[in-house]
Scaffold this motif. Structure first.
Motif, PDB file in Angstrom:
ATOM      1  N   PHE A 150       0.803  -1.218   0.000  1.00 48.85           N
ATOM      2  CA  PHE A 150       0.000   0.000   0.000  1.00 48.85           C
ATOM      3  C   PHE A 150       0.837   1.271   0.000  1.00 48.85           C
ATOM      4  CE2 PHE A 150      -3.244  -3.015   0.931  1.00 48.85           C
ATOM      5  CZ  PHE A 150      -4.441  -2.442   0.527  1.00 48.85           C
ATOM      6  N   GLY A 151       2.120   1.164  -0.281  1.00 49.87           N
ATOM      7  CA  GLY A 151       2.940   2.357  -0.442  1.00 49.87           C
ATOM      8  C   GLY A 151       3.621   2.855   0.813  1.00 49.87           C
ATOM      9  N   TYR A 152       3.471   2.157   1.924  1.00 41.40           N
ATOM     10  CA  TYR A 152       4.225   2.477   3.127  1.00 41.40           C
ATOM     11  C   TYR A 152       5.509   1.658   3.124  1.00 41.40           C
ATOM     12  CZ  TYR A 152      -0.322   4.272   4.662  1.00 41.40           C
ATOM     13  OH  TYR A 152      -1.509   4.945   4.739  1.00 41.40           O
ATOM     14  N   TYR A 153       6.364   1.903   4.114  1.00 43.62           N
ATOM     15  CA  TYR A 153       7.530   1.040   4.270  1.00 43.62           C
ATOM     16  C   TYR A 153       7.245   0.044   5.379  1.00 43.62           C
ATOM     17  CZ  TYR A 153      12.228  -0.715   5.030  1.00 43.62           C
ATOM     18  OH  TYR A 153      13.325  -1.537   5.150  1.00 43.62           O
ATOM     19  N   GLY A 154       7.139  -1.222   4.986  1.00 43.05           N
ATOM     20  CA  GLY A 154       7.032  -2.293   5.970  1.00 43.05           C
ATOM     21  C   GLY A 154       8.412  -2.865   6.223  1.00 43.05           C
ATOM     22  N   GLY A 155       8.990  -3.401   5.144  1.00 41.45           N
ATOM     23  CA  GLY A 155      10.346  -3.915   5.244  1.00 41.45           C
ATOM     24  C   GLY A 155      10.422  -5.207   6.026  1.00 41.45           C
ATOM     25  N   PRO A 156      11.638  -5.624   6.345  1.00 36.78           N
ATOM     26  CA  PRO A 156      11.821  -6.894   7.049  1.00 36.78           C
ATOM     27  C   PRO A 156      11.472  -6.787   8.528  1.00 36.78           C
ATOM     28  CG  PRO A 156      13.930  -5.815   6.770  1.00 36.78           C
ATOM     29  CD  PRO A 156      12.919  -4.973   6.029  1.00 36.78           C
ATOM     30  N   CYS A 157      11.229  -7.938   9.120  1.00 38.41           N
ATOM     31  CA  CYS A 157      11.128  -8.031  10.574  1.00 38.41           C
ATOM     32  C   CYS A 157      12.517  -8.324  11.138  1.00 38.41           C
ATOM     33  CB  CYS A 157      10.163  -9.142  10.976  1.00 38.41           C
ATOM     34  SG  CYS A 157       8.452  -8.837  10.487  1.00 38.41           S
ATOM     35  N   ARG A 158      12.630  -8.233  12.426  1.00 37.84           N
ATOM     36  CA  ARG A 158      13.877  -8.607  13.087  1.00 37.84           C
ATOM     37  C   ARG A 158      13.791 -10.087  13.463  1.00 37.84           C
ATOM     38  NH1 ARG A 158      16.630  -4.652  17.484  1.00 37.84           N
ATOM     39  NH2 ARG A 158      17.442  -3.681  15.562  1.00 37.84           N
ATOM     40  N   ALA A 159      14.836 -10.834  13.188  1.00 34.50           N
ATOM     41  CA  ALA A 159      14.872 -12.260  13.519  1.00 34.50           C
ATOM     42  C   ALA A 159      14.644 -12.443  15.032  1.00 34.50           C
ATOM     43  CB  ALA A 159      16.218 -12.850  13.111  1.00 34.50           C
ATOM     44  N   PRO A 160      13.922 -13.497  15.415  1.00 30.98           N
ATOM     45  CA  PRO A 160      13.623 -14.698  14.627  1.00 30.98           C
ATOM     46  C   PRO A 160      12.347 -14.639  13.781  1.00 30.98           C
ATOM     47  CG  PRO A 160      12.914 -15.032  16.877  1.00 30.98           C
ATOM     48  CD  PRO A 160      13.574 -13.671  16.840  1.00 30.98           C
ATOM     49  N   LEU A 161      11.662 -13.513  13.705  1.00 31.41           N
ATOM     50  CA  LEU A 161      10.495 -13.447  12.821  1.00 31.41           C
ATOM     51  C   LEU A 161      10.960 -13.587  11.373  1.00 31.41           C
ATOM     52  CD1 LEU A 161       8.386 -10.579  14.441  1.00 31.41           C
ATOM     53  CD2 LEU A 161       8.054 -13.045  14.646  1.00 31.41           C
ATOM     54  N   ALA A 162      10.283 -14.444  10.622  1.00 35.37           N
ATOM     55  CA  ALA A 162      10.717 -14.786   9.265  1.00 35.37           C
ATOM     56  C   ALA A 162       9.815 -14.127   8.232  1.00 35.37           C
ATOM     57  CB  ALA A 162      10.694 -16.303   9.078  1.00 35.37           C
ATOM     58  N   PRO A 163      10.357 -13.828   7.043  1.00 34.19           N
ATOM     59  CA  PRO A 163       9.536 -13.219   5.991  1.00 34.19           C
ATOM     60  C   PRO A 163       8.539 -14.222   5.418  1.00 34.19           C
ATOM     61  CG  PRO A 163      11.719 -13.750   5.151  1.00 34.19           C
ATOM     62  CD  PRO A 163      11.758 -14.011   6.627  1.00 34.19           C
ATOM     63  N   LEU A 164       7.530 -13.688   4.729  1.00 35.69           N
ATOM     64  CA  LEU A 164       6.554 -14.537   4.067  1.00 35.69           C
ATOM     65  C   LEU A 164       7.167 -15.195   2.834  1.00 35.69           C
ATOM     66  CD1 LEU A 164       3.270 -12.399   4.099  1.00 35.69           C
ATOM     67  CD2 LEU A 164       4.211 -13.853   5.898  1.00 35.69           C
ATOM     68  N   SER A 165       6.637 -16.352   2.491  1.00 38.68           N
ATOM     69  CA  SER A 165       7.015 -17.020   1.247  1.00 38.68           C
ATOM     70  C   SER A 165       6.279 -16.364   0.089  1.00 38.68           C
ATOM     71  CB  SER A 165       6.648 -18.494   1.324  1.00 38.68           C
ATOM     72  OG  SER A 165       5.228 -18.645   1.325  1.00 38.68           O
ATOM     73  N   PRO A 166       6.718 -16.585  -1.147  1.00 38.57           N
ATOM     74  CA  PRO A 166       5.971 -16.038  -2.289  1.00 38.57           C
ATOM     75  C   PRO A 166       4.507 -16.467  -2.306  1.00 38.57           C
ATOM     76  CG  PRO A 166       8.147 -16.750  -2.996  1.00 38.57           C
ATOM     77  CD  PRO A 166       8.004 -17.203  -1.572  1.00 38.57           C
ATOM     78  N   ALA A 167       4.228 -17.699  -1.944  1.00 39.12           N
ATOM     79  CA  ALA A 167       2.834 -18.160  -1.921  1.00 39.12           C
ATOM     80  C   ALA A 167       2.029 -17.416  -0.861  1.00 39.12           C
ATOM     81  CB  ALA A 167       2.789 -19.663  -1.670  1.00 39.12           C
ATOM     82  N   GLN A 168       2.640 -17.161   0.277  1.00 39.97           N
ATOM     83  CA  GLN A 168       1.950 -16.422   1.337  1.00 39.97           C
ATOM     84  C   GLN A 168       1.699 -14.976   0.927  1.00 39.97           C
ATOM     85  OE1 GLN A 168       4.809 -17.309   4.449  1.00 39.97           O
ATOM     86  NE2 GLN A 168       3.396 -18.739   5.435  1.00 39.97           N
ATOM     87  N   ILE A 169       2.653 -14.387   0.214  1.00 39.23           N
ATOM     88  CA  ILE A 169       2.465 -13.013  -0.263  1.00 39.23           C
ATOM     89  C   ILE A 169       1.279 -12.944  -1.214  1.00 39.23           C
ATOM     90  CG2 ILE A 169       3.490 -11.154  -1.633  1.00 39.23           C
ATOM     91  CD1 ILE A 169       6.223 -12.029  -0.508  1.00 39.23           C
ATOM     92  N   GLU A 170       1.147 -13.926  -2.078  1.00 41.10           N
ATOM     93  CA  GLU A 170       0.020 -13.940  -3.007  1.00 41.10           C
ATOM     94  C   GLU A 170      -1.306 -14.134  -2.270  1.00 41.10           C
ATOM     95  OE1 GLU A 170      -0.100 -13.065  -6.244  1.00 41.10           O
ATOM     96  OE2 GLU A 170       1.930 -12.452  -5.676  1.00 41.10           O
TER      97      GLU A 170
END
Length: 326
Positions: A294-314
């Protein structure tokens, strides 16, 4: 960073009150009006997981045009358990400098010990917080009886130079602040409300009903049951989804306050699935990815939180799209 040295001076409460423009800094402080929507800000990190204050300022500039009542720093969405003490204070200080004085700043200051909570609350006040949002201590949850929690919050409120807002978030802590404890604490003059994220509308309505004589404000802890919370008398909401859909949430509040319930219901229904996907389904990584969309900056989380997979993003993108937001 040690916080105890910051609270040794008896002038600290007076200075905190003077900063807020009160005419009698050592006397009773007026209750803050918490009515409205507050986004619990995410903490922007760089690709190397350092706090990115430049991106924070960018997000704040976008939020300035949305009629929020104020902002929350160091709530659950802010990844506060993953931040160092100096990072927490710097975040509060920077947000306060960027925030107009007519908008409130609530800062999370809950720690596992009463002593540490008192010290951090004082430091948050010095950094510019208008109120402290204090989550329930939970590591020794088996020992956290109503009596223990009442004693904890009472001691924090007695020592705090700013008003205290209780924070019950059982999904994260495994501990719901007991109703009887809430009703007892609502009588304290420096405890002005609660953020209740449990999702039990009966409980929220009962707290509103039982505290009518206490000038106590109840804030919905989720956009998923915001309309229902307003219907039973809540004052406002601290909602993670406001980081992404702040204007629609403010519009929902406006419709509820005007009694335009059919329009409010239609809008609420379109918010339920997006809210669930950035809270229960994917959590903070999902919330931050939605901000990116939506045009904001989310960016990465700090570990141990993990990023979403491509399927999860979809899946995330599809949930917002099917409800008409993308």
């Amino acid at each position: 960073m040690a916080f105890s040295s910051r609270l040794t001076s008896p002038l600290r409460p007076a200075l905190a009150a003077l900063r807020r423009g009160l005419s009698t800094p050592l006397g009773p402080q007026p209750k803050l009006d918490l009515g409205g929507i507050f986004p619990p800000l995410t903490t922007p990190f760089s690709p190397t997981q350092e706090v990115d204050y430049g991106q924070l300022e960018g997000n704040l500039s976008h939020y300035a045009s949305i009629p929020f009542r104020g902002l929350v720093v160091l709530g659950s969405s802010g990844e506060f358990p993953l931040l160092a003490p100096h990072e927490r204070l710097e975040l509060v200080s920077r947000v306060r400098r960027a925030l107009p004085r007519d908008r409130l700043l609530l800062a999370g200051s809950g720690c596992e010990s009463t002593r540490a909570t008192i010290e951090l609350t004082g430091s948050m006040a010095e950094a510019g917080a208008d109120a402290a949002l204090v989550v329930t201590p939970c590591y020794y949850r088996g020992a956290m009886s109503s009596a223990a929690l009442v004693r904890h919050y009472t001691e924090v409120a007695e020592a705090s130079p700013v008003p205290v807002v209780l924070y019950s978030v059982p999904a994260n802590t495994g501990l719901e602040l007991p109703l009887e404890a809430v009703l007892t604490l609502a009588q304290h003059p420096n405890i002005i409300g609660i953020k209740d994220s449990g999702g039990d509308i009966t409980r929220i309505g009962l707290i509103v009903h039982k505290t009518q004589q206490e000038d106590f404000q109840v804030l919905s802890g989720s956009a998923g049951f915001l309309l229902a919370s307003y219907a039973v008398g809540a004052s406002g909401g601290i909602c993670a989804l406001a980081n992404v859909l702040g204007a629609p949430l403010c519009q929902l509040e406006h419709l509820c306050r005007q009694g335009r319930w059919p329009e409010a219901r239609e809008l609420q229904q379109r918010l339920i699935e997006p809210n669930a996907v950035v809270t229960r389904r994917f959590g903070i990584p999902g919330l931050k990815k939605a901000m990116d969309l939506f045009g904001y900056y989310g960016g990465p989380c700090r570990a141990p939180l993990a990023p979403l997979s491509p399927a999860q993003i979809e899946e995330l993108r599809g949930t917002f799209s099917i409800n008409g937001w993308l």
